[in-house]
Design a protein around this motif. Structure first.
Motif, PDB file in Angstrom:
ATOM      1  N   UNK A   1      47.031  66.191   2.064  1.00 20.63           N
ATOM      2  CA  UNK A   1      47.170  66.365   3.509  1.00 20.63           C
ATOM      3  C   UNK A   1      46.040  65.701   4.289  1.00 20.63           C
ATOM      4  N   UNK A   2      45.059  65.134   3.585  1.00 21.89           N
ATOM      5  CA  UNK A   2      43.942  64.494   4.258  1.00 21.89           C
ATOM      6  C   UNK A   2      44.173  63.010   4.469  1.00 21.89           C
ATOM      7  N   UNK A   3      43.138  62.321   4.869  1.00 26.94           N
ATOM      8  CA  UNK A   3      43.183  60.880   5.076  1.00 26.94           C
ATOM      9  C   UNK A   3      43.138  60.201   3.708  1.00 26.94           C
ATOM     10  N   UNK A   4      44.302  59.788   3.203  1.00 26.02           N
ATOM     11  CA  UNK A   4      44.368  59.276   1.836  1.00 26.02           C
ATOM     12  C   UNK A   4      43.633  57.946   1.707  1.00 26.02           C
ATOM     13  N   UNK A   5      43.672  57.104   2.736  1.00 28.75           N
ATOM     14  CA  UNK A   5      42.964  55.827   2.676  1.00 28.75           C
ATOM     15  C   UNK A   5      41.463  56.055   2.553  1.00 28.75           C
ATOM     16  N   UNK A   6      40.923  56.933   3.374  1.00 23.20           N
ATOM     17  CA  UNK A   6      39.490  57.213   3.311  1.00 23.20           C
ATOM     18  C   UNK A   6      39.104  57.806   1.961  1.00 23.20           C
ATOM     19  N   UNK A   7      39.968  58.648   1.410  1.00 25.00           N
ATOM     20  CA  UNK A   7      39.668  59.258   0.109  1.00 25.00           C
ATOM     21  C   UNK A   7      39.665  58.224  -1.012  1.00 25.00           C
ATOM     22  N   UNK A   8      40.607  57.288  -0.980  1.00 31.55           N
ATOM     23  CA  UNK A   8      40.644  56.244  -2.010  1.00 31.55           C
ATOM     24  C   UNK A   8      39.393  55.376  -1.947  1.00 31.55           C
ATOM     25  N   UNK A   9      39.027  54.966  -0.756  1.00 31.05           N
ATOM     26  CA  UNK A   9      37.860  54.102  -0.600  1.00 31.05           C
ATOM     27  C   UNK A   9      36.583  54.830  -1.011  1.00 31.05           C
TER      28      UNK A   9
ATOM     29  N   UNK B 283      44.881  39.520  -2.387  1.00 32.08           N
ATOM     30  CA  UNK B 283      43.942  40.543  -1.954  1.00 32.08           C
ATOM     31  C   UNK B 283      44.489  41.950  -1.948  1.00 32.08           C
ATOM     32  N   UNK B 284      45.765  42.110  -2.268  1.00 32.01           N
ATOM     33  CA  UNK B 284      46.362  43.446  -2.264  1.00 32.01           C
ATOM     34  C   UNK B 284      45.937  44.204  -3.523  1.00 32.01           C
ATOM     35  N   UNK B 285      45.518  45.446  -3.346  1.00 33.70           N
ATOM     36  CA  UNK B 285      45.118  46.285  -4.469  1.00 33.70           C
ATOM     37  C   UNK B 285      46.223  47.271  -4.816  1.00 33.70           C
ATOM     38  N   UNK B 286      46.205  47.760  -6.053  1.00 32.84           N
ATOM     39  CA  UNK B 286      47.327  48.538  -6.581  1.00 32.84           C
ATOM     40  C   UNK B 286      46.949  50.000  -6.773  1.00 32.84           C
ATOM     41  N   UNK B 287      47.726  50.871  -6.141  1.00 31.04           N
ATOM     42  CA  UNK B 287      47.625  52.314  -6.333  1.00 31.04           C
ATOM     43  C   UNK B 287      48.852  52.754  -7.128  1.00 31.04           C
ATOM     44  N   UNK B 288      48.624  53.467  -8.227  1.00 28.37           N
ATOM     45  CA  UNK B 288      49.736  53.949  -9.048  1.00 28.37           C
ATOM     46  C   UNK B 288      49.739  55.473  -9.022  1.00 28.37           C
ATOM     47  N   UNK B 289      50.876  56.035  -8.648  1.00 26.27           N
ATOM     48  CA  UNK B 289      51.059  57.479  -8.632  1.00 26.27           C
ATOM     49  C   UNK B 289      51.621  57.893  -9.994  1.00 26.27           C
ATOM     50  N   UNK B 290      50.939  58.809 -10.668  1.00 29.37           N
ATOM     51  CA  UNK B 290      51.393  59.307 -11.970  1.00 29.37           C
ATOM     52  C   UNK B 290      51.754  60.782 -11.843  1.00 29.37           C
ATOM     53  N   UNK B 291      52.911  61.160 -12.336  1.00 27.43           N
ATOM     54  CA  UNK B 291      53.280  62.570 -12.351  1.00 27.43           C
ATOM     55  C   UNK B 291      53.915  62.929 -13.679  1.00 27.43           C
TER      56      UNK B 291
ATOM     57  N   UNK C  52      46.514  45.421  10.356  1.00 25.12           N
ATOM     58  CA  UNK C  52      46.963  46.470   9.450  1.00 25.12           C
ATOM     59  C   UNK C  52      48.401  46.834   9.814  1.00 25.12           C
ATOM     60  N   UNK C  53      49.285  46.696   8.833  1.00 27.69           N
ATOM     61  CA  UNK C  53      50.696  47.027   9.046  1.00 27.69           C
ATOM     62  C   UNK C  53      51.067  48.218   8.169  1.00 27.69           C
ATOM     63  N   UNK C  54      51.722  49.202   8.786  1.00 23.89           N
ATOM     64  CA  UNK C  54      52.190  50.365   8.041  1.00 23.89           C
ATOM     65  C   UNK C  54      53.702  50.473   8.212  1.00 23.89           C
ATOM     66  N   UNK C  55      54.437  50.655   7.111  1.00 23.53           N
ATOM     67  CA  UNK C  55      55.897  50.707   7.196  1.00 23.53           C
ATOM     68  C   UNK C  55      56.376  51.883   8.049  1.00 23.53           C
ATOM     69  N   UNK C  56      57.446  51.650   8.774  1.00 22.27           N
ATOM     70  CA  UNK C  56      58.105  52.705   9.537  1.00 22.27           C
ATOM     71  C   UNK C  56      59.217  53.314   8.692  1.00 22.27           C
TER      72      UNK C  56
ATOM     73  N   UNK D 279      53.962  59.598   1.492  1.00 22.01           N
ATOM     74  CA  UNK D 279      52.740  59.682   2.296  1.00 22.01           C
ATOM     75  C   UNK D 279      51.813  58.509   1.990  1.00 22.01           C
ATOM     76  N   UNK D 280      51.678  58.176   0.748  1.00 20.18           N
ATOM     77  CA  UNK D 280      50.799  57.072   0.356  1.00 20.18           C
ATOM     78  C   UNK D 280      51.309  55.739   0.887  1.00 20.18           C
ATOM     79  N   UNK D 281      52.591  55.479   0.693  1.00 19.76           N
ATOM     80  CA  UNK D 281      53.119  54.158   1.021  1.00 19.76           C
ATOM     81  C   UNK D 281      53.194  53.936   2.527  1.00 19.76           C
ATOM     82  N   UNK D 282      53.224  55.012   3.310  1.00 16.04           N
ATOM     83  CA  UNK D 282      53.245  54.854   4.768  1.00 16.04           C
ATOM     84  C   UNK D 282      51.863  54.984   5.395  1.00 16.04           C
ATOM     85  N   UNK D 283      50.893  55.499   4.652  1.00 16.02           N
ATOM     86  CA  UNK D 283      49.540  55.661   5.191  1.00 16.02           C
ATOM     87  C   UNK D 283      48.637  54.477   4.874  1.00 16.02           C
ATOM     88  N   UNK D 284      48.926  53.765   3.779  1.00 13.88           N
ATOM     89  CA  UNK D 284      48.070  52.661   3.362  1.00 13.88           C
ATOM     90  C   UNK D 284      48.577  51.357   3.977  1.00 13.88           C
TER      91      UNK D 284
END
Length: 578
Positions: A346-354, A214-222, A436-440, A239-244
């Motif tokens: 700087x916003x709520x990245x989870x809400x923006x992705x959804x 059930x895990x979905x994949x976000x890929x950061x491209x730069x 919901x678990x977020x890494x420290x 920010x992404x890996x600690x917010x999601x």
């Protein structure tokens, strides 16, 4: 001595041949080649693309392949070792310019390539020609690859064939360098054709990148430069890996090879260490980014080609940087940068992705994509036919079959060890809990959202003492599970739940007060038995026990939910020994 020379001269002509072959060819197992082709690399980006296109030339047709590095690029570090790793013939630039080749192929262009004794065919090393690089072009309006400085030398066009991905680029070339336009040919994009042909491998790629259960994949491209995502927002991967939520999202990063060449592998990974400790996967620059495009659910990118390819593959794509300051304003890439959805770092990245997923409509960017990528299904055929045309006079014939793209290789991401500390939040529902678990991450985490759950590997000076859940994740440990739990309960009086892994699907659990249970995942008929994460289990049990209105008897079982995934866990109390 004179007699020896006289003897040689008196030999009949052709005495070194046997059955029509030269003496040197006696050592060949296969027939001697009819033509020789040189692949020319200037950067790692162009080198990977050259190697990709060179696969369209078949050795069984009588073609021998060589590689060389055209020196002088600021991003040329590591090219020799990359080309050597391809397993073919690698020549120095000096040696390459002293030999004749029947074709030279490059996915970048530079005036010094005129020194090659070979007809030169150039192709783009990204999605078309879009970037303004005045250091190379000497022109504030011409994109790199289409400028007069790169294509001309003393009034003569250097390449004999200029492959472009769309007719639009030929029209642009006609404006910028009309002398070169007759040499241009729309060949599509072989790289993107391989991406589209790899869609059947999506599950395999996702498995390698942790997008399972059930895990979905976000890929950061730069891409590279100060205008890139990484240049503008270097903290965004962290920010992404600690917010999601870690059980719902896997996060991988793809960086342009120029980033690696300029800042070194060690330098890039050192900057990313906090994010990698929190679970970020980093795709090496040589290969893997195309598999990540296929595997991804979301892409957070910029104006680089990999973000453009992701949008072309109908992935949910958001831009954290546009790069409009360095793009040809008339290019499709600039239109893409202006029209693609934005992500506010700087916003709520989870809400923006959804929200972006809900609004996603591939048709929105389709007109922009179609202006950049044409002949997607026939690119290999058209590109190969043009290359073979150079070799026809040597008896090399175009194969009758259409080239079939091979799936791109599986990704091999750089990873750190498993995350050892989480900030856990959740809610109760009928018969279970939503977790919901977020890494420290030390220095990044400033406020607890819920309670802490840590593993025995965590060595932070305060988090283990503040944790409510402690888990041992290694099953084959030196100390037996029962003994470890007894000792840990004495040393950590703050704990509500202790968990010790017994195997992939079973754990030993002890609650505050000393009650012990054995937990095991249940499976549906015809399905594999799910693995049981000790930290996730301990977090779920701790959350369940905080609800004072519910029964504390876990022997009825508990359902763990993380986003779209759920697992049923059965609990068994100890059996008395008679």
């Amino acid at each position: 001595m004179l007699s020896s020379v006289s003897s040689l001269l008196s030999r009949p002509s052709g005495w070194l041949r046997r059955s029509g072959r030269t003496a040197a060819s006696r050592w060949n197992t296969y027939d001697a080649p009819k033509a020789e082709v040189l692949g020319v690399a200037r950067t790692l980006t162009s080198a990977t693309r050259v190697a990709d296109v060179m696969h369209l030339l078949r050795r069984e047709d009588g073609i021998e392949k060589y590689y060389t590095v055209n020196p002088g690029s600021a991003f040329g570090d590591g090219l020799d070792s990359y080309l050597s790793g391809l397993g073919g013939h690698v020549l120095s630039w000096k040696e390459a310019t002293r030999r004749h080749f029947d074709l030279a192929l490059s996915c970048s262009v530079h005036p010094t390539m005129r020194r090659l004794d070979a007809p030169l065919m150039v192709l783009p090393h990204g999605a078309g020609y879009n970037r303004l690089v005045t250091e190379s072009t000497g022109d504030a309006l011409a994109p790199a690859g289409l400028s007069r400085r790169e294509l001309m030398w003393r009034g003569k066009v250097v390449p004999e064939a200029i492959g472009v991905s769309h007719q639009e680029q030929i029209d642009r070339l006609t404006e910028i360098c009309p002398e070169a336009a007759p040499y241009a040919l729309a060949v599509g994009d072989w790289c993107f054709q391989r991406i589209t042909e790899s869609m059947s491998q999506r599950d395999r790629y996702r498995s390698r990148l942790g997008a399972v259960d059930g895990r979905r994949l976000v890929v950061v491209h730069s891409t590279w430069s100060e205008h890139s995502l990484l240049g503008r927002h270097p903290e965004l991967p962290l920010r992404l890996v600690t917010s999601l939520p870690a059980d719902e999202f896997a996060v991988a990063a793809v960086f342009h090879p120029n980033v690696w060449a300029r800042h070194t592998r060690a330098g890039v990974l050192e900057r990313l260490r906090p994010a990698m400790n929190a679970g970020l996967m980093v795709i090496p620059p040589q290969e893997g980014w195309r598999a990540a495009v296929v595997a991804s659910d979301w892409v957070v990118g910029d104006h680089g080609s990999t973000s453009f390819y992701s949008a072309a593959a109908d992935r949910v794509t958001l831009l954290a940087a546009t790069g409009l300051d360095e793009l040809d304003p008339l290019s499709p890439a600039a239109a893409f940068a202006r029209g693609a959805p934005r992500l506010d770092p700087d916003g709520d990245v989870l809400a923006q992705l959804l929200d972006a997923a809900r609004r996603h409509d591939p048709a929105t960017l389709r007109p922009v994509v179609d202006r950049q990528l044409a002949s997607v299904d026939t690119s290999g055929e058209v590109t190969r036919a043009r290359m073979y045309k150079f070799l026809a006079k040597h008896g090399v014939r175009v194969p009758p079959d259409v080239p079939r793209p091979l799936p791109v290789p599986e990704p091999e991401p750089e990873r750190r060890a498993q995350v050892t500390a989480y900030d856990v939040t959740g809610a109760h529902d009928a018969g279970g809990v939503e977790i919901q678990r977020r890494p420290l991450v030390e220095g990044h985490h400033t406020r607890a959202l819920g309670f802490y759950a840590v593993t025995t590997e965590e060595n932070h000076p305060h988090w283990p003492d503040a944790a409510e859940v402690l888990a041992r994740t290694v099953a084959d440990a030196e100390v037996a599970a029962l003994d470890w739990i007894a000792d840990a309960a004495l040393r950590h009086e703050n704990l509500n739940v202790l968990v010790a892994r017994l195997d992939e699907t079973r754990c030993l659990v002890q609650l505050r007060g000393g009650r012990q249970l054995e937990a095991r995942t249940e499976r549906a008929w015809g399905a594999r038995r799910p693995a049981l994460d000790p930290v996730l289990l301990g977090s779920a049990v701790n959350l369940w026990l905080t609800d004072l209105e519910r029964s504390k008897d876990l022997t009825d079982g508990l359902t763990l939910r993380t986003g779209e995934w759920s697992v049923r866990v059965a609990f068994t109390p100890p059996t008395p020994i008679l």
